[in-house]
Enzyme design. Structure first.
Site, PDB file in Angstrom:
ATOM      1  N   SER A 223       0.821  -1.222   0.000  1.00 35.07           N
ATOM      2  CA  SER A 223       0.000   0.000   0.000  1.00 35.07           C
ATOM      3  C   SER A 223       0.853   1.270   0.000  1.00 35.07           C
ATOM      4  CB  SER A 223      -0.936   0.019   1.217  1.00 35.07           C
ATOM      5  OG  SER A 223      -0.179   0.254   2.394  1.00 35.07           O
TER       6      SER A 223
ATOM      7  N   ARG B 138       3.987   4.005  -1.371  1.00 34.12           N
ATOM      8  CA  ARG B 138       4.172   4.701  -2.653  1.00 34.12           C
ATOM      9  C   ARG B 138       4.778   3.771  -3.697  1.00 34.12           C
ATOM     10  NH1 ARG B 138       4.715   8.660   1.153  1.00 34.12           N
ATOM     11  NH2 ARG B 138       6.673   7.736   1.840  1.00 34.12           N
TER      12      ARG B 138
ATOM     13  N   ARG C  40       2.057  -4.916   6.785  1.00 35.12           N
ATOM     14  CA  ARG C  40       2.401  -5.328   8.145  1.00 35.12           C
ATOM     15  C   ARG C  40       1.142  -5.432   9.007  1.00 35.12           C
ATOM     16  NH1 ARG C  40       5.711  -0.491  10.904  1.00 35.12           N
ATOM     17  NH2 ARG C  40       4.737   1.299   9.901  1.00 35.12           N
TER      18      ARG C  40
ATOM     19  N   THR D  34      16.009   1.370   1.388  1.00 36.42           N
ATOM     20  CA  THR D  34      17.291   2.030   1.699  1.00 36.42           C
ATOM     21  C   THR D  34      17.391   2.265   3.211  1.00 36.42           C
ATOM     22  OG1 THR D  34      16.278   4.196   1.320  1.00 36.42           O
ATOM     23  CG2 THR D  34      17.442   3.186  -0.541  1.00 36.42           C
TER      24      THR D  34
ATOM     25  N   ALA E 254      19.450  -2.843  -4.665  1.00 35.68           N
ATOM     26  CA  ALA E 254      19.995  -1.598  -5.225  1.00 35.68           C
ATOM     27  C   ALA E 254      19.211  -0.420  -4.664  1.00 35.68           C
ATOM     28  CB  ALA E 254      19.896  -1.618  -6.743  1.00 35.68           C
ATOM     29  N   PRO E 255      19.905   0.657  -4.285  1.00 40.23           N
ATOM     30  CA  PRO E 255      19.212   1.818  -3.725  1.00 40.23           C
ATOM     31  C   PRO E 255      18.443   2.603  -4.777  1.00 40.23           C
ATOM     32  CG  PRO E 255      21.548   2.286  -3.980  1.00 40.23           C
ATOM     33  CD  PRO E 255      21.370   0.836  -4.310  1.00 40.23           C
ATOM     34  N   ASN E 256      18.713   2.288  -6.043  1.00 43.85           N
ATOM     35  CA  ASN E 256      17.973   2.983  -7.109  1.00 43.85           C
ATOM     36  C   ASN E 256      17.874   2.044  -8.303  1.00 43.85           C
ATOM     37  OD1 ASN E 256      17.177   4.806  -9.266  1.00 43.85           O
ATOM     38  ND2 ASN E 256      17.561   6.413  -7.766  1.00 43.85           N
ATOM     39  N   MET E 257      16.636   1.764  -8.722  1.00 41.79           N
ATOM     40  CA  MET E 257      16.421   0.762  -9.773  1.00 41.79           C
ATOM     41  C   MET E 257      16.277   1.411 -11.152  1.00 41.79           C
ATOM     42  SD  MET E 257      15.716  -2.398  -8.169  1.00 41.79           S
ATOM     43  CE  MET E 257      15.827  -2.801  -6.425  1.00 41.79           C
TER      44      MET E 257
ATOM     45  N   HIS F 263      14.349  15.016  -2.156  1.00 39.97           N
ATOM     46  CA  HIS F 263      13.229  14.059  -2.149  1.00 39.97           C
ATOM     47  C   HIS F 263      12.016  14.689  -1.463  1.00 39.97           C
ATOM     48  CE1 HIS F 263      16.414  11.110  -3.031  1.00 39.97           C
ATOM     49  NE2 HIS F 263      15.440  10.376  -3.535  1.00 39.97           N
TER      50      HIS F 263
ATOM     51  N   LYS G 266      10.082  11.239   3.008  1.00 40.58           N
ATOM     52  CA  LYS G 266      11.252  10.333   3.071  1.00 40.58           C
ATOM     53  C   LYS G 266      11.877  10.364   4.462  1.00 40.58           C
ATOM     54  CE  LYS G 266      15.435   8.950   0.590  1.00 40.58           C
ATOM     55  NZ  LYS G 266      15.097   7.530   0.676  1.00 40.58           N
TER      56      LYS G 266
HETATM   57  N1  NDP Z   1      15.591   1.310  -4.896  1.00 41.21           N
HETATM   58  C1  NDP Z   1      14.785   2.207  -5.474  1.00 41.21           C
HETATM   59  O1  NDP Z   1      14.772   2.375  -6.710  1.00 41.21           O
HETATM   60  C2  NDP Z   1      13.863   2.998  -4.615  1.00 41.21           C
HETATM   61  C3  NDP Z   1      13.898   2.824  -3.267  1.00 41.21           C
HETATM   62  N2  NDP Z   1      12.971   3.423  -2.478  1.00 41.21           N
HETATM   63  C4  NDP Z   1      13.004   3.060  -1.071  1.00 41.21           C
HETATM   64  O2  NDP Z   1      11.897   2.192  -0.823  1.00 41.21           O
HETATM   65  C5  NDP Z   1      11.463   2.348   0.517  1.00 41.21           C
HETATM   66  C6  NDP Z   1       9.960   2.613   0.544  1.00 41.21           C
HETATM   67  O3  NDP Z   1       9.692   3.859  -0.035  1.00 41.21           O
HETATM   68  P1  NDP Z   1       8.172   4.381  -0.204  1.00 41.21           P
HETATM   69  O4  NDP Z   1       7.377   3.404  -0.991  1.00 41.21           O
HETATM   70  O5  NDP Z   1       8.274   5.783  -0.654  1.00 41.21           O
HETATM   71  O6  NDP Z   1       7.705   4.339   1.325  1.00 41.21           O
HETATM   72  P2  NDP Z   1       6.205   4.244   1.898  1.00 41.21           P
HETATM   73  O7  NDP Z   1       6.280   4.706   3.313  1.00 41.21           O
HETATM   74  O8  NDP Z   1       5.243   4.907   0.969  1.00 41.21           O
HETATM   75  O9  NDP Z   1       5.888   2.679   1.863  1.00 41.21           O
HETATM   76  C7  NDP Z   1       6.508   1.762   2.726  1.00 41.21           C
HETATM   77  C8  NDP Z   1       5.593   0.560   2.876  1.00 41.21           C
HETATM   78  O10 NDP Z   1       6.258  -0.390   3.713  1.00 41.21           O
HETATM   79  C9  NDP Z   1       5.405  -0.654   4.850  1.00 41.21           C
HETATM   80  N3  NDP Z   1       6.222  -0.890   6.039  1.00 41.21           N
HETATM   81  C10 NDP Z   1       6.817   0.028   6.843  1.00 41.21           C
HETATM   82  N4  NDP Z   1       7.455  -0.579   7.857  1.00 41.21           N
HETATM   83  C11 NDP Z   1       7.247  -1.901   7.701  1.00 41.21           C
HETATM   84  C12 NDP Z   1       7.647  -3.048   8.447  1.00 41.21           C
HETATM   85  N5  NDP Z   1       8.389  -2.952   9.563  1.00 41.21           N
HETATM   86  N6  NDP Z   1       7.248  -4.256   8.014  1.00 41.21           N
HETATM   87  C13 NDP Z   1       6.506  -4.377   6.891  1.00 41.21           C
HETATM   88  N7  NDP Z   1       6.082  -3.328   6.144  1.00 41.21           N
HETATM   89  C14 NDP Z   1       6.467  -2.101   6.550  1.00 41.21           C
HETATM   90  C15 NDP Z   1       4.552   0.587   5.008  1.00 41.21           C
HETATM   91  O11 NDP Z   1       3.413   0.282   5.763  1.00 41.21           O
HETATM   92  P3  NDP Z   1       2.757   1.446   6.700  1.00 41.21           P
HETATM   93  O12 NDP Z   1       2.205   2.445   5.749  1.00 41.21           O
HETATM   94  O13 NDP Z   1       1.744   0.704   7.485  1.00 41.21           O
HETATM   95  O14 NDP Z   1       3.879   1.996   7.524  1.00 41.21           O
HETATM   96  C16 NDP Z   1       4.265   0.927   3.557  1.00 41.21           C
HETATM   97  O15 NDP Z   1       3.266   0.124   3.014  1.00 41.21           O
HETATM   98  C17 NDP Z   1      12.323   3.456   1.120  1.00 41.21           C
HETATM   99  O16 NDP Z   1      13.405   2.866   1.816  1.00 41.21           O
HETATM  100  C18 NDP Z   1      12.842   4.194  -0.103  1.00 41.21           C
HETATM  101  O17 NDP Z   1      14.039   4.871   0.124  1.00 41.21           O
HETATM  102  C19 NDP Z   1      12.006   4.226  -2.984  1.00 41.21           C
HETATM  103  C20 NDP Z   1      11.930   4.460  -4.326  1.00 41.21           C
HETATM  104  C21 NDP Z   1      12.883   3.871  -5.249  1.00 41.21           C
HETATM  105  O1  LIG Z   2      12.538   7.364  -0.787  1.00 35.48           O
HETATM  106  C1  LIG Z   2      12.460   7.580  -2.018  1.00 35.48           C
HETATM  107  O2  LIG Z   2      11.448   8.085  -2.536  1.00 35.48           O
HETATM  108  C2  LIG Z   2      13.595   7.190  -2.858  1.00 35.48           C
HETATM  109  N1  LIG Z   2      14.575   6.544  -2.305  1.00 35.48           N
HETATM  110  C3  LIG Z   2      15.715   6.003  -2.954  1.00 35.48           C
HETATM  111  C4  LIG Z   2      16.991   6.453  -2.276  1.00 35.48           C
HETATM  112  O3  LIG Z   2      17.015   6.600  -1.038  1.00 35.48           O
HETATM  113  O4  LIG Z   2      17.990   6.638  -2.968  1.00 35.48           O
HETATM  114  C5  LIG Z   2      15.699   6.138  -4.449  1.00 35.48           C
HETATM  115  C6  LIG Z   2      14.872   7.228  -5.026  1.00 35.48           C
HETATM  116  O5  LIG Z   2      15.630   8.382  -5.184  1.00 35.48           O
HETATM  117  C7  LIG Z   2      13.560   7.488  -4.311  1.00 35.48           C
END
Ligand code: NDP
Ligand SMILES: O=C(O)C1=N[C@H](C(=O)O)C[C@H](O)C1
Length: 268
Positions: free
Chosen positions: A12, A14, A37, A101, A123-126, A156, A160
């Protein structure tokens, strides 16, 4: 080859929603499970409803039931969530794509240990653009290896929770490696007050948080009389989701090993 059964953690969130949309559009994938969760208000809801097209997959907090029969779990959550999912994936033999990340060194070690039994792409960025930028940064740092100050700026959205971004840190690692420096020794995370002159070997980081910025990274090589800037701007999370799906295809048949997007994209 049959459809790849994909489970999505943090469904659920982003990125979870961007992944639900991407999997729904992928002709070679099937959504096997959507995880959240315990306590999430989304439990029991049809996952497809979150992105406008119901698919009959109910969001669950039952990791064992959700992962049974899945080939790949895609996890963009928080470090503590990822580690919990990792333990379940190891016991059920489900490969992993990790986009989360903000891991500590011991958490990264736990993931590396699990990769002896599982295929993992982390990977921290896909996005393709950022992964190409990492190659360009390696080249730039090797050419501009004297007399250029390296500063990394990332921006960001207001939600974040980790800083600097995982991408900024990886960019710093790539540049430090190319320059023969240890990022742990030379990183400067923000400045305030009378800081003194900039050490020549510092790699500086600056963080901006605001509004709905998807993700922007600039690495500056500032010399005397010129400055090179390498910038990547993401304008949609679809780019990260498409990268995660490429990673899932790459890792689906792997027996074990820790990979990153450089491996997936053939940039190694
Ligand atoms: N590698 C890449 O290309 C990218 C990496 N990211 C990374 O991805 C991660 C998520 O980003 P984003 O989607 O924006 O974050 P969001 O907060 O929008 O989503 C995180 C999701 O994970 C759930 N969650 C949080 N804590 C837990 C837990 N302990 N156990 C299980 N589920 C959990 C949240 O649930 P709830 O809402 O209930 O807390 C929510 O559904 C970040 O670390 C971000 O930096 C983001 C974009 C690109
Ligand atoms: O939290 C985000 O949104 C993002 N996190 C990643 C990071 O920490 O590098 C990648 C992206 O920039 C979006």
């Amino acid at each position: 080859m049959g459809l790849i059964n994909v489970a999505i953690a943090g469904s659920s969130g982003r990125m979870g929603r961007a992944l639900l949309e991407a999997v729904a559009q992928a002709s070679d994938m099937r959504l096997h499970a959507a995880l959240e969760r315990p306590g999430s208000p989304f439990l029991g809801r049809d996952a497809g409803e979150l992105v406008g097209s119901p698919n009959g997959v109910r969001i669950t907090d039952d990791l064992a039931a959700g992962l049974k029969g899945a080939q790949v779990l895609i996890d963009f959550t928080r470090p503590e969530g990822t580690l919990e999912h990792l333990r379940a994936a190891v016991s059920l033999g489900v490969n992993l794509v990790i986009g989360t990340t903000g891991f500590t060194e011991p958490q990264k070690q736990a993931i590396a240990d699990a990769a002896r039994a599982l295929g993992i792409v982390m990977a921290p960025n896909m996005s393709v653009g950022v992964n190409l930028a990492l190659k360009l940064l390696d080249l730039a740092a090797r050419v501009l290896n004297e007399g250029y100050d390296v500063e990394i700026i990332e921006a960001h959205h207001r939600h974040k929770v980790d800083a600097p971004s995982g991408t900024a840190l990886r960019m710093g690692e790539v540049v430090a490696h190319a320059l023969g420096r240890d990022l742990k020794q030379c990183a400067v995370y923000g400045r305030e007050g009378v800081t003194g002159e900039r050490p020549a070997d510092a790699i500086g980081f600056a963080t901006v948080r605001g509004g709905d910025i998807v993700g922007e990274h600039t690495v500056i090589f500032a010399g005397i009389g010129e400055r090179l800037e390498i910038t990547h701007k993401a304008s949609s999370r679809a780019t990260f989701a498409q990268g995660a799906l490429r990673a899932a295809r790459f890792v689906a048949g792997k027996k074990s090993g820790l990979f990153d997007m450089q491996d997936v994209l053939g940039l190694r």
